[in-house]
Design an enzyme around this catalytic site. Sequence first.
Site, PDB file in Angstrom:
ATOM      1  N   HIS A 165       0.808  -1.231   0.000  1.00 29.20           N
ATOM      2  CA  HIS A 165       0.000   0.000   0.000  1.00 29.20           C
ATOM      3  C   HIS A 165       0.844   1.285   0.000  1.00 29.20           C
ATOM      4  O   HIS A 165       0.325   2.353   0.303  1.00 29.20           O
ATOM      5  CB  HIS A 165      -0.967   0.018   1.196  1.00 29.20           C
ATOM      6  CG  HIS A 165      -2.006  -1.069   1.118  1.00 29.20           C
ATOM      7  ND1 HIS A 165      -3.301  -0.825   0.718  1.00 29.20           N
ATOM      8  CD2 HIS A 165      -1.942  -2.398   1.378  1.00 29.20           C
ATOM      9  CE1 HIS A 165      -3.990  -1.965   0.754  1.00 29.20           C
ATOM     10  NE2 HIS A 165      -3.178  -2.933   1.145  1.00 29.20           N
ATOM     11  N   GLY A 210      -7.044 -12.974  -9.050  1.00 31.31           N
ATOM     12  CA  GLY A 210      -7.513 -12.517  -7.743  1.00 31.31           C
ATOM     13  C   GLY A 210      -6.705 -13.027  -6.572  1.00 31.31           C
ATOM     14  O   GLY A 210      -7.229 -13.124  -5.465  1.00 31.31           O
ATOM     15  N   SER A 241      -3.007 -10.499 -12.116  1.00 31.83           N
ATOM     16  CA  SER A 241      -3.438 -10.969 -13.430  1.00 31.83           C
ATOM     17  C   SER A 241      -4.082  -9.822 -14.197  1.00 31.83           C
ATOM     18  O   SER A 241      -4.032  -9.778 -15.427  1.00 31.83           O
ATOM     19  CB  SER A 241      -4.417 -12.133 -13.292  1.00 31.83           C
ATOM     20  OG  SER A 241      -5.643 -11.708 -12.735  1.00 31.83           O
ATOM     21  N   SER A 242      -4.677  -8.861 -13.482  1.00 29.52           N
ATOM     22  CA  SER A 242      -5.338  -7.748 -14.180  1.00 29.52           C
ATOM     23  C   SER A 242      -4.312  -6.861 -14.887  1.00 29.52           C
ATOM     24  O   SER A 242      -4.513  -6.475 -16.036  1.00 29.52           O
ATOM     25  CB  SER A 242      -6.208  -6.933 -13.220  1.00 29.52           C
ATOM     26  OG  SER A 242      -5.451  -6.365 -12.187  1.00 29.52           O
ATOM     27  N   GLU A 266      -7.991   0.571 -15.539  1.00 25.87           N
ATOM     28  CA  GLU A 266      -8.503  -0.184 -14.389  1.00 25.87           C
ATOM     29  C   GLU A 266      -9.285   0.734 -13.444  1.00 25.87           C
ATOM     30  O   GLU A 266     -10.341   0.373 -12.941  1.00 25.87           O
ATOM     31  CB  GLU A 266      -7.344  -0.878 -13.665  1.00 25.87           C
ATOM     32  CG  GLU A 266      -7.817  -1.829 -12.590  1.00 25.87           C
ATOM     33  CD  GLU A 266      -6.884  -3.010 -12.345  1.00 25.87           C
ATOM     34  OE1 GLU A 266      -5.989  -3.281 -13.178  1.00 25.87           O
ATOM     35  OE2 GLU A 266      -7.050  -3.676 -11.317  1.00 25.87           O
ATOM     36  N   ASP A 299       1.165  -2.381  -9.961  1.00 27.47           N
ATOM     37  CA  ASP A 299       0.959  -3.600 -10.748  1.00 27.47           C
ATOM     38  C   ASP A 299       1.344  -3.397 -12.206  1.00 27.47           C
ATOM     39  O   ASP A 299       2.072  -4.189 -12.803  1.00 27.47           O
ATOM     40  CB  ASP A 299      -0.505  -4.044 -10.669  1.00 27.47           C
ATOM     41  CG  ASP A 299      -0.932  -4.375  -9.248  1.00 27.47           C
ATOM     42  OD1 ASP A 299      -0.074  -4.337  -8.348  1.00 27.47           O
ATOM     43  OD2 ASP A 299      -2.122  -4.668  -9.048  1.00 27.47           O
ATOM     44  N   TYR A 304      -9.875  -1.483   0.727  1.00 28.17           N
ATOM     45  CA  TYR A 304      -8.807  -0.781   0.017  1.00 28.17           C
ATOM     46  C   TYR A 304      -9.130   0.711  -0.066  1.00 28.17           C
ATOM     47  O   TYR A 304      -8.307   1.561   0.268  1.00 28.17           O
ATOM     48  CB  TYR A 304      -8.659  -1.391  -1.379  1.00 28.17           C
ATOM     49  CG  TYR A 304      -7.564  -0.794  -2.232  1.00 28.17           C
ATOM     50  CD1 TYR A 304      -6.290  -1.346  -2.261  1.00 28.17           C
ATOM     51  CD2 TYR A 304      -7.808   0.317  -3.030  1.00 28.17           C
ATOM     52  CE1 TYR A 304      -5.285  -0.800  -3.053  1.00 28.17           C
ATOM     53  CE2 TYR A 304      -6.821   0.873  -3.825  1.00 28.17           C
ATOM     54  CZ  TYR A 304      -5.559   0.303  -3.835  1.00 28.17           C
ATOM     55  OH  TYR A 304      -4.571   0.850  -4.627  1.00 28.17           O
TER      56      TYR A 304
HETATM   57  P1  ADP Z   1      -5.422  -9.857  -9.553  1.00 31.11           P
HETATM   58  O1  ADP Z   1      -4.979  -8.720 -10.409  1.00 31.11           O
HETATM   59  O2  ADP Z   1      -4.836  -9.815  -8.184  1.00 31.11           O
HETATM   60  O3  ADP Z   1      -5.222 -11.197 -10.176  1.00 31.11           O
HETATM   61  P2  ADP Z   1      -7.980  -8.649 -10.001  1.00 31.11           P
HETATM   62  O4  ADP Z   1      -9.313  -8.824  -9.363  1.00 31.11           O
HETATM   63  O5  ADP Z   1      -7.385  -7.290 -10.015  1.00 31.11           O
HETATM   64  O6  ADP Z   1      -6.989  -9.699  -9.322  1.00 31.11           O
HETATM   65  O7  ADP Z   1      -8.063  -9.122 -11.515  1.00 31.11           O
HETATM   66  C1  ADP Z   1      -8.609 -10.375 -11.843  1.00 31.11           C
HETATM   67  C2  ADP Z   1      -9.582 -10.240 -13.004  1.00 31.11           C
HETATM   68  O8  ADP Z   1      -8.876  -9.871 -14.202  1.00 31.11           O
HETATM   69  C3  ADP Z   1     -10.262 -11.539 -13.351  1.00 31.11           C
HETATM   70  O9  ADP Z   1     -11.373 -11.778 -12.524  1.00 31.11           O
HETATM   71  C4  ADP Z   1     -10.666 -11.282 -14.805  1.00 31.11           C
HETATM   72  O10 ADP Z   1     -11.808 -10.468 -14.870  1.00 31.11           O
HETATM   73  C5  ADP Z   1      -9.493 -10.461 -15.334  1.00 31.11           C
HETATM   74  N1  ADP Z   1      -8.509 -11.315 -16.010  1.00 31.11           N
HETATM   75  C6  ADP Z   1      -7.200 -11.400 -15.724  1.00 31.11           C
HETATM   76  N2  ADP Z   1      -6.557 -12.272 -16.557  1.00 31.11           N
HETATM   77  C7  ADP Z   1      -7.494 -12.752 -17.400  1.00 31.11           C
HETATM   78  C8  ADP Z   1      -7.495 -13.705 -18.475  1.00 31.11           C
HETATM   79  N3  ADP Z   1      -6.391 -14.356 -18.826  1.00 31.11           N
HETATM   80  N4  ADP Z   1      -8.660 -13.971 -19.092  1.00 31.11           N
HETATM   81  C9  ADP Z   1      -9.791 -13.340 -18.716  1.00 31.11           C
HETATM   82  N5  ADP Z   1      -9.864 -12.446 -17.721  1.00 31.11           N
HETATM   83  C10 ADP Z   1      -8.747 -12.133 -17.058  1.00 31.11           C
HETATM   84 MG    MG Z   2      -5.413  -6.683 -10.071  1.00 33.90          MG
END
Ligand code: ADP
Ligand code: MG
Length: 386
Positions: free
Chosen positions: A36, A123, A128-129, A161, A173, A222
Amino acid sequence: MEERRRFISKEFKQLYGRLPSIWARAPGRVDLMGSHTDYNMGFVLTMTIDRDTWIAAFPREDNHIVIHSCNTPGGAFFSLEDIQRDKVAPWTNYVRGVAAVMQTSGFKLRGFDGLIHSTVPFGSGLSSSAAIEMAVAILFKTLSDLRLNPVDMALIGQRAENDFVGVSTGILDQYSSAMGRDGCGILLDCRHLTSEAVPINPALQVVICNTRSERNLVGTEYDERRAQCEEGLRLLQRFYPGITALRDVSPAMFMAQRQMLPELIARRCQFIIEENQRVLDLAQALPEDCPEPLHELFAASYSGARDLYEIGSPAMAAMMDAMLLAPGLVAARQAGAGFGGSMVALVKEGFLEVFIDHVTKTYQQETKIQAEIYAVQAAPGAMILE
Ligand code: ADP
Ligand code: MG
Protein backbone atom coordinates in the site's frame (compact mmCIF):
# COMPACT_ATOMS: atom_id res chain seq x y z
CA MET A 1 6.56 -22.68 -24.12
CA GLU A 2 6.21 -24.44 -27.47
CA GLU A 3 3.46 -26.61 -26.08
CA ARG A 4 1.62 -23.55 -24.84
CA ARG A 5 1.98 -21.91 -28.23
CA ARG A 6 0.64 -25.02 -29.97
CA PHE A 7 -2.34 -25.18 -27.62
CA ILE A 8 -3.25 -21.51 -28.11
CA SER A 9 -2.72 -21.74 -31.89
CA LYS A 10 -5.11 -24.67 -32.07
CA GLU A 11 -7.78 -22.83 -30.09
CA PHE A 12 -7.22 -19.70 -32.15
CA LYS A 13 -7.68 -21.61 -35.40
CA GLN A 14 -10.93 -23.08 -34.13
CA LEU A 15 -12.25 -19.65 -33.22
CA TYR A 16 -11.02 -17.58 -36.15
CA GLY A 17 -10.29 -20.10 -38.91
CA ARG A 18 -6.61 -19.12 -39.21
CA LEU A 19 -3.42 -19.00 -37.18
CA PRO A 20 -2.35 -15.91 -35.21
CA SER A 21 0.30 -13.65 -36.74
CA ILE A 22 1.44 -11.84 -33.60
CA TRP A 23 1.96 -12.77 -29.94
CA ALA A 24 2.21 -10.45 -26.96
CA ARG A 25 2.95 -11.31 -23.36
CA ALA A 26 3.12 -9.57 -19.99
CA PRO A 27 3.95 -11.03 -16.58
CA GLY A 28 2.29 -11.00 -13.17
CA ARG A 29 4.26 -9.67 -10.23
CA VAL A 30 4.86 -10.00 -6.52
CA ASP A 31 5.89 -7.31 -4.06
CA LEU A 32 8.84 -8.22 -1.87
CA MET A 33 8.25 -5.11 0.24
CA GLY A 34 5.93 -2.14 0.11
CA SER A 35 2.28 -2.93 0.87
CA HIS A 36 0.00 0.00 0.00
CA THR A 37 2.93 2.39 -0.40
CA ASP A 38 2.25 2.98 -4.10
CA TYR A 39 -0.77 5.26 -3.72
CA ASN A 40 1.15 7.14 -1.02
CA MET A 41 3.73 8.02 -3.69
CA GLY A 42 6.33 5.89 -1.93
CA PHE A 43 8.63 3.02 -2.83
CA VAL A 44 7.99 -0.65 -3.60
CA LEU A 45 10.44 -3.48 -4.08
CA THR A 46 8.62 -5.45 -6.73
CA MET A 47 9.47 -8.38 -8.96
CA THR A 48 7.90 -9.84 -12.07
CA ILE A 49 7.15 -13.57 -11.95
CA ASP A 50 7.50 -16.27 -14.57
CA ARG A 51 3.73 -16.61 -14.82
CA ASP A 52 2.32 -14.47 -17.56
CA THR A 53 -0.53 -13.58 -19.87
CA TRP A 54 -0.25 -14.13 -23.59
CA ILE A 55 -2.39 -12.77 -26.38
CA ALA A 56 -2.30 -14.35 -29.79
CA ALA A 57 -3.78 -12.06 -32.42
CA PHE A 58 -4.37 -11.38 -36.09
CA PRO A 59 -4.95 -7.78 -37.23
CA ARG A 60 -8.32 -6.96 -38.79
CA GLU A 61 -9.00 -4.71 -41.74
CA ASP A 62 -11.87 -2.98 -39.91
CA ASN A 63 -11.84 -1.25 -36.54
CA HIS A 64 -13.39 -4.06 -34.55
CA ILE A 65 -11.98 -6.12 -31.73
CA VAL A 66 -12.91 -9.74 -31.20
CA ILE A 67 -11.54 -11.11 -27.97
CA HIS A 68 -11.72 -14.48 -26.18
CA SER A 69 -9.86 -16.02 -23.28
CA CYS A 70 -8.82 -19.62 -22.70
CA ASN A 71 -9.26 -18.92 -18.97
CA THR A 72 -12.79 -17.55 -18.90
CA PRO A 73 -15.96 -18.24 -20.86
CA GLY A 74 -17.62 -15.55 -22.93
CA GLY A 75 -15.96 -13.11 -25.24
CA ALA A 76 -16.65 -9.84 -26.95
CA PHE A 77 -17.04 -8.28 -30.35
CA PHE A 78 -16.95 -4.50 -30.28
CA SER A 79 -16.22 -1.50 -32.42
CA LEU A 80 -13.38 0.82 -31.46
CA GLU A 81 -15.75 3.65 -32.34
CA ASP A 82 -18.19 2.78 -29.59
CA ILE A 83 -16.60 1.14 -26.57
CA GLN A 84 -19.12 0.29 -23.88
CA ARG A 85 -18.73 -1.47 -20.55
CA ASP A 86 -19.66 -5.13 -20.72
CA LYS A 87 -21.83 -6.63 -18.00
CA VAL A 88 -22.16 -10.06 -19.60
CA ALA A 89 -18.44 -10.82 -19.84
CA PRO A 90 -16.96 -8.28 -17.40
CA TRP A 91 -13.43 -9.60 -17.87
CA THR A 92 -13.45 -8.05 -21.37
CA ASN A 93 -13.60 -4.63 -19.70
CA TYR A 94 -9.85 -4.89 -19.11
CA VAL A 95 -9.38 -5.07 -22.88
CA ARG A 96 -12.06 -2.48 -23.64
CA GLY A 97 -10.66 -0.16 -20.97
CA VAL A 98 -7.13 -0.17 -22.38
CA ALA A 99 -8.49 0.53 -25.88
CA ALA A 100 -10.78 3.30 -24.61
CA VAL A 101 -8.02 5.05 -22.63
CA MET A 102 -5.57 4.80 -25.53
CA GLN A 103 -8.09 6.41 -27.85
CA THR A 104 -8.93 9.14 -25.34
CA SER A 105 -5.19 9.82 -25.23
CA GLY A 106 -5.29 10.45 -28.99
CA PHE A 107 -3.94 7.17 -30.34
CA LYS A 108 -5.47 5.67 -33.48
CA LEU A 109 -5.95 1.94 -32.98
CA ARG A 110 -6.20 -0.98 -35.34
CA GLY A 111 -8.66 -3.84 -34.72
CA PHE A 112 -7.71 -7.47 -34.17
CA ASP A 113 -9.00 -10.96 -33.47
CA GLY A 114 -7.39 -12.05 -30.22
CA LEU A 115 -7.15 -14.97 -27.84
CA ILE A 116 -5.82 -14.63 -24.30
CA HIS A 117 -4.14 -17.34 -22.24
CA SER A 118 -2.77 -16.76 -18.75
CA THR A 119 -0.81 -18.69 -16.15
CA VAL A 120 -1.23 -15.93 -13.56
CA PRO A 121 -3.85 -16.99 -11.00
CA PHE A 122 -6.80 -14.57 -10.82
CA GLY A 123 -7.51 -12.52 -7.74
CA SER A 124 -4.64 -13.84 -5.64
CA GLY A 125 -2.61 -10.64 -5.49
CA LEU A 126 -0.19 -11.47 -8.32
CA SER A 127 -1.79 -8.99 -10.72
CA SER A 128 -3.44 -10.97 -13.43
CA SER A 129 -5.34 -7.75 -14.18
CA ALA A 130 -2.19 -5.74 -14.88
CA ALA A 131 -0.79 -8.63 -16.93
CA ILE A 132 -3.82 -8.63 -19.23
CA GLU A 133 -3.74 -4.82 -19.48
CA MET A 134 -0.05 -4.66 -20.34
CA ALA A 135 -0.30 -7.52 -22.84
CA VAL A 136 -3.18 -5.71 -24.56
CA ALA A 137 -1.30 -2.40 -24.43
CA ILE A 138 1.83 -3.74 -26.09
CA LEU A 139 -0.26 -5.54 -28.69
CA PHE A 140 -2.07 -2.31 -29.63
CA LYS A 141 1.21 -0.41 -29.59
CA THR A 142 2.76 -2.82 -32.05
CA LEU A 143 -0.23 -3.39 -34.33
CA SER A 144 -1.04 0.32 -34.51
CA ASP A 145 2.60 1.45 -34.60
CA LEU A 146 2.26 3.79 -31.60
CA ARG A 147 4.91 5.84 -29.88
CA LEU A 148 4.54 4.62 -26.33
CA ASN A 149 7.13 3.76 -23.73
CA PRO A 150 6.55 1.20 -20.96
CA VAL A 151 5.76 3.91 -18.38
CA ASP A 152 3.07 5.35 -20.72
CA MET A 153 1.64 1.86 -21.05
CA ALA A 154 1.57 1.43 -17.28
CA LEU A 155 -0.27 4.74 -16.84
CA ILE A 156 -2.78 3.76 -19.53
CA GLY A 157 -3.38 0.42 -17.79
CA GLN A 158 -3.87 2.09 -14.44
CA ARG A 159 -6.36 4.56 -15.89
CA ALA A 160 -8.20 1.74 -17.65
CA GLU A 161 -8.50 -0.18 -14.39
CA ASN A 162 -9.45 2.88 -12.30
CA ASP A 163 -11.79 4.68 -14.67
CA PHE A 164 -13.16 2.02 -17.01
CA VAL A 165 -13.17 -1.22 -14.99
CA GLY A 166 -13.83 0.78 -11.83
CA VAL A 167 -11.21 -0.74 -9.52
CA SER A 168 -8.96 1.74 -7.75
CA THR A 169 -5.30 0.72 -7.79
CA GLY A 170 -1.96 2.47 -7.57
CA ILE A 171 0.64 2.23 -10.33
CA LEU A 172 2.55 -0.73 -8.84
CA ASP A 173 0.96 -3.60 -10.75
CA GLN A 174 1.06 -2.07 -14.20
CA TYR A 175 4.52 -0.57 -13.77
CA SER A 176 5.95 -3.90 -12.65
CA SER A 177 4.37 -5.80 -15.51
CA ALA A 178 5.56 -3.24 -18.08
CA MET A 179 9.03 -2.51 -16.68
CA GLY A 180 9.99 -5.64 -14.75
CA ARG A 181 13.44 -7.10 -15.37
CA ASP A 182 14.62 -10.59 -16.08
CA GLY A 183 16.43 -12.11 -13.08
CA CYS A 184 16.12 -9.28 -10.55
CA GLY A 185 13.74 -7.21 -8.49
CA ILE A 186 13.16 -3.52 -9.10
CA LEU A 187 13.03 -0.66 -6.64
CA LEU A 188 10.14 1.45 -7.88
CA ASP A 189 9.70 5.09 -6.96
CA CYS A 190 5.96 5.63 -7.36
CA ARG A 191 6.17 9.43 -7.36
CA HIS A 192 8.76 9.82 -10.07
CA LEU A 193 7.86 6.62 -11.92
CA THR A 194 11.46 5.55 -12.07
CA SER A 195 13.06 2.30 -10.98
CA GLU A 196 16.38 0.61 -10.55
CA ALA A 197 17.37 -3.03 -10.66
CA VAL A 198 17.91 -4.80 -7.34
CA PRO A 199 19.77 -8.10 -7.64
CA ILE A 200 18.41 -10.89 -5.44
CA ASN A 201 21.02 -13.01 -3.73
CA PRO A 202 21.28 -16.19 -5.84
CA ALA A 203 21.23 -18.36 -2.70
CA LEU A 204 17.57 -17.33 -2.21
CA GLN A 205 14.43 -18.57 -3.89
CA VAL A 206 11.31 -16.44 -4.02
CA VAL A 207 8.33 -18.63 -3.16
CA ILE A 208 4.65 -17.78 -3.52
CA CYS A 209 2.34 -19.26 -0.89
CA ASN A 210 -1.24 -18.77 -2.01
CA THR A 211 -3.66 -19.06 0.94
CA ARG A 212 -6.47 -19.71 -1.55
CA SER A 213 -8.86 -18.01 0.82
CA GLU A 214 -11.64 -15.64 -0.18
CA ARG A 215 -10.71 -11.97 -0.61
CA ASN A 216 -14.20 -10.46 -0.51
CA LEU A 217 -13.39 -7.29 1.38
CA VAL A 218 -10.52 -6.13 -0.76
CA GLY A 219 -12.38 -3.42 -2.72
CA THR A 220 -14.12 -1.54 0.09
CA GLU A 221 -11.31 -1.97 2.60
CA TYR A 222 -8.81 -0.78 0.02
CA ASP A 223 -10.76 2.43 -0.60
CA GLU A 224 -11.13 2.94 3.14
CA ARG A 225 -7.36 2.62 3.71
CA ARG A 226 -6.68 5.09 0.93
CA ALA A 227 -9.10 7.58 2.49
CA GLN A 228 -7.47 7.12 5.90
CA CYS A 229 -4.03 7.81 4.44
CA GLU A 230 -5.38 10.97 2.81
CA GLU A 231 -6.90 12.04 6.11
CA GLY A 232 -3.57 11.41 7.87
CA LEU A 233 -1.75 13.44 5.24
CA ARG A 234 -4.18 16.33 5.67
CA LEU A 235 -3.67 16.35 9.44
CA LEU A 236 0.11 16.07 9.16
CA GLN A 237 0.18 18.98 6.72
CA ARG A 238 -0.72 21.26 9.65
CA PHE A 239 2.69 20.53 11.12
CA TYR A 240 4.57 19.99 7.87
CA PRO A 241 3.03 22.28 5.23
CA GLY A 242 5.51 21.18 2.56
CA ILE A 243 4.39 17.53 2.41
CA THR A 244 2.14 16.33 -0.41
CA ALA A 245 2.10 12.57 0.32
CA LEU A 246 2.91 10.25 3.23
CA ARG A 247 6.06 9.49 1.30
CA ASP A 248 7.40 12.88 2.40
CA VAL A 249 7.13 12.01 6.09
CA SER A 250 10.14 10.31 7.68
CA PRO A 251 9.64 7.96 10.64
CA ALA A 252 11.16 10.62 12.94
CA MET A 253 8.87 13.39 11.63
CA PHE A 254 5.91 11.11 12.13
CA MET A 255 6.78 10.08 15.67
CA ALA A 256 7.16 13.73 16.67
CA GLN A 257 3.49 14.38 15.83
CA ARG A 258 1.91 10.95 16.21
CA GLN A 259 -0.03 11.85 19.36
CA MET A 260 -1.78 14.69 17.49
CA LEU A 261 -3.57 12.24 15.21
CA PRO A 262 -6.63 10.11 16.02
CA GLU A 263 -5.37 6.65 16.98
CA LEU A 264 -6.76 4.77 13.97
CA ILE A 265 -5.37 7.29 11.47
CA ALA A 266 -2.04 7.28 13.33
CA ARG A 267 -1.79 3.49 13.03
CA ARG A 268 -2.48 3.58 9.30
CA CYS A 269 0.08 6.32 8.67
CA GLN A 270 2.69 4.67 10.87
CA PHE A 271 2.48 1.50 8.82
CA ILE A 272 2.91 3.29 5.50
CA ILE A 273 5.77 5.46 6.72
CA GLU A 274 7.66 2.53 8.26
CA GLU A 275 6.91 0.24 5.33
CA ASN A 276 8.33 2.82 2.97
CA GLN A 277 11.58 2.87 4.95
CA ARG A 278 11.64 -0.94 4.94
CA VAL A 279 11.55 -0.92 1.14
CA LEU A 280 14.70 1.20 1.02
CA ASP A 281 16.35 -1.01 3.64
CA LEU A 282 15.43 -4.17 1.75
CA ALA A 283 16.93 -2.81 -1.47
CA GLN A 284 20.24 -2.64 0.42
CA ALA A 285 19.87 -6.04 2.10
CA LEU A 286 18.51 -8.19 -0.73
CA PRO A 287 21.71 -8.64 -2.73
CA GLU A 288 23.72 -9.52 0.41
CA ASP A 289 24.31 -12.97 1.78
CA CYS A 290 22.96 -12.15 5.23
CA PRO A 291 19.58 -13.60 6.24
CA GLU A 292 18.94 -11.72 9.53
CA PRO A 293 18.00 -8.29 8.14
CA LEU A 294 15.76 -9.94 5.54
CA HIS A 295 13.97 -11.92 8.22
CA GLU A 296 13.48 -8.86 10.41
CA LEU A 297 12.27 -6.60 7.60
CA PHE A 298 9.75 -9.15 6.36
CA ALA A 299 8.54 -9.92 9.90
CA ALA A 300 8.05 -6.22 10.70
CA SER A 301 6.17 -5.74 7.43
CA TYR A 302 3.82 -8.60 8.29
CA SER A 303 3.16 -7.53 11.88
CA GLY A 304 2.61 -3.93 10.76
CA ALA A 305 0.19 -5.05 8.06
CA ARG A 306 -1.69 -7.16 10.60
CA ASP A 307 -1.74 -4.80 13.60
CA LEU A 308 -1.41 -1.27 12.20
CA TYR A 309 -2.87 -1.42 8.70
CA GLU A 310 -5.19 -4.32 9.56
CA ILE A 311 -5.14 -6.06 6.22
CA GLY A 312 -4.49 -9.52 7.66
CA SER A 313 -6.83 -12.50 7.82
CA PRO A 314 -7.01 -15.83 9.71
CA ALA A 315 -5.78 -17.69 6.61
CA MET A 316 -2.81 -15.33 6.30
CA ALA A 317 -1.96 -15.86 9.98
CA ALA A 318 -2.10 -19.64 9.52
CA MET A 319 0.10 -19.40 6.42
CA MET A 320 2.59 -17.15 8.21
CA ASP A 321 2.87 -19.65 11.08
CA ALA A 322 3.37 -22.50 8.64
CA MET A 323 6.02 -20.62 6.67
CA LEU A 324 7.96 -19.54 9.77
CA LEU A 325 8.24 -23.14 11.00
CA ALA A 326 9.26 -24.62 7.67
CA PRO A 327 12.84 -25.72 6.93
CA GLY A 328 14.86 -23.33 4.78
CA LEU A 329 12.73 -20.27 5.56
CA VAL A 330 14.66 -17.01 5.53
CA ALA A 331 11.84 -14.44 5.48
CA ALA A 332 8.05 -14.32 5.03
CA ARG A 333 5.34 -11.69 4.62
CA GLN A 334 2.07 -10.80 2.86
CA ALA A 335 1.88 -9.95 -0.82
CA GLY A 336 -0.57 -7.82 -2.76
CA ALA A 337 -3.32 -5.90 -0.99
CA GLY A 338 -3.83 -8.41 1.85
CA PHE A 339 -7.11 -9.90 3.14
CA GLY A 340 -6.03 -13.37 2.04
CA GLY A 341 -4.55 -14.02 -1.37
CA SER A 342 -0.90 -14.82 -1.79
CA MET A 343 2.02 -14.45 0.60
CA VAL A 344 5.71 -14.51 -0.23
CA ALA A 345 8.70 -16.27 1.31
CA LEU A 346 12.44 -16.19 0.72
CA VAL A 347 13.72 -19.74 1.01
CA LYS A 348 17.31 -21.01 1.08
CA GLU A 349 18.41 -22.70 -2.10
CA GLY A 350 18.11 -26.49 -1.89
CA PHE A 351 15.23 -26.37 0.60
CA LEU A 352 12.41 -25.77 -1.85
CA GLU A 353 10.88 -29.23 -1.82
CA VAL A 354 10.91 -29.72 1.95
CA PHE A 355 9.68 -26.17 2.43
CA ILE A 356 6.70 -26.69 0.14
CA ASP A 357 5.92 -30.04 1.69
CA HIS A 358 6.07 -28.71 5.21
CA VAL A 359 4.03 -25.56 4.60
CA THR A 360 1.38 -27.44 2.63
CA LYS A 361 0.85 -29.98 5.40
CA THR A 362 0.87 -27.54 8.32
CA TYR A 363 -1.44 -25.08 6.58
CA GLN A 364 -3.83 -27.83 5.56
CA GLN A 365 -4.02 -29.18 9.12
CA GLU A 366 -4.83 -25.74 10.44
CA THR A 367 -7.25 -24.48 7.78
CA LYS A 368 -8.41 -27.55 5.80
CA ILE A 369 -7.38 -25.59 2.70
CA GLN A 370 -5.03 -27.00 0.08
CA ALA A 371 -2.53 -24.18 -0.43
CA GLU A 372 -0.79 -23.52 -3.73
CA ILE A 373 2.96 -23.06 -3.28
CA TYR A 374 5.61 -22.58 -5.94
CA ALA A 375 8.91 -20.86 -6.61
CA VAL A 376 8.99 -17.96 -9.04
CA GLN A 377 11.70 -16.22 -10.98
CA ALA A 378 11.82 -12.67 -12.24
CA ALA A 379 10.79 -12.60 -15.91
CA PRO A 380 11.10 -9.82 -18.52
CA GLY A 381 8.38 -7.15 -18.64
CA ALA A 382 5.72 -6.85 -21.35
CA MET A 383 6.96 -7.68 -24.84
CA ILE A 384 6.09 -9.06 -28.26
CA LEU A 385 7.10 -12.71 -28.60
CA GLU A 386 9.12 -13.62 -31.67
P1 ADP B 1 -5.42 -9.86 -9.55
O1 ADP B 1 -4.98 -8.72 -10.41
O2 ADP B 1 -4.84 -9.82 -8.18
O3 ADP B 1 -5.22 -11.20 -10.18
P2 ADP B 1 -7.98 -8.65 -10.00
O4 ADP B 1 -9.31 -8.82 -9.36
O5 ADP B 1 -7.39 -7.29 -10.01
O6 ADP B 1 -6.99 -9.70 -9.32
O7 ADP B 1 -8.06 -9.12 -11.51
C1 ADP B 1 -8.61 -10.38 -11.84
C2 ADP B 1 -9.58 -10.24 -13.00
O8 ADP B 1 -8.88 -9.87 -14.20
C3 ADP B 1 -10.26 -11.54 -13.35
O9 ADP B 1 -11.37 -11.78 -12.52
C4 ADP B 1 -10.67 -11.28 -14.81
O10 ADP B 1 -11.81 -10.47 -14.87
C5 ADP B 1 -9.49 -10.46 -15.33
N1 ADP B 1 -8.51 -11.31 -16.01
C6 ADP B 1 -7.20 -11.40 -15.72
N2 ADP B 1 -6.56 -12.27 -16.56
C7 ADP B 1 -7.49 -12.75 -17.40
C8 ADP B 1 -7.50 -13.70 -18.47
N3 ADP B 1 -6.39 -14.36 -18.83
N4 ADP B 1 -8.66 -13.97 -19.09
C9 ADP B 1 -9.79 -13.34 -18.72
N5 ADP B 1 -9.86 -12.45 -17.72
C10 ADP B 1 -8.75 -12.13 -17.06
MG1 MG C 1 -5.41 -6.68 -10.07
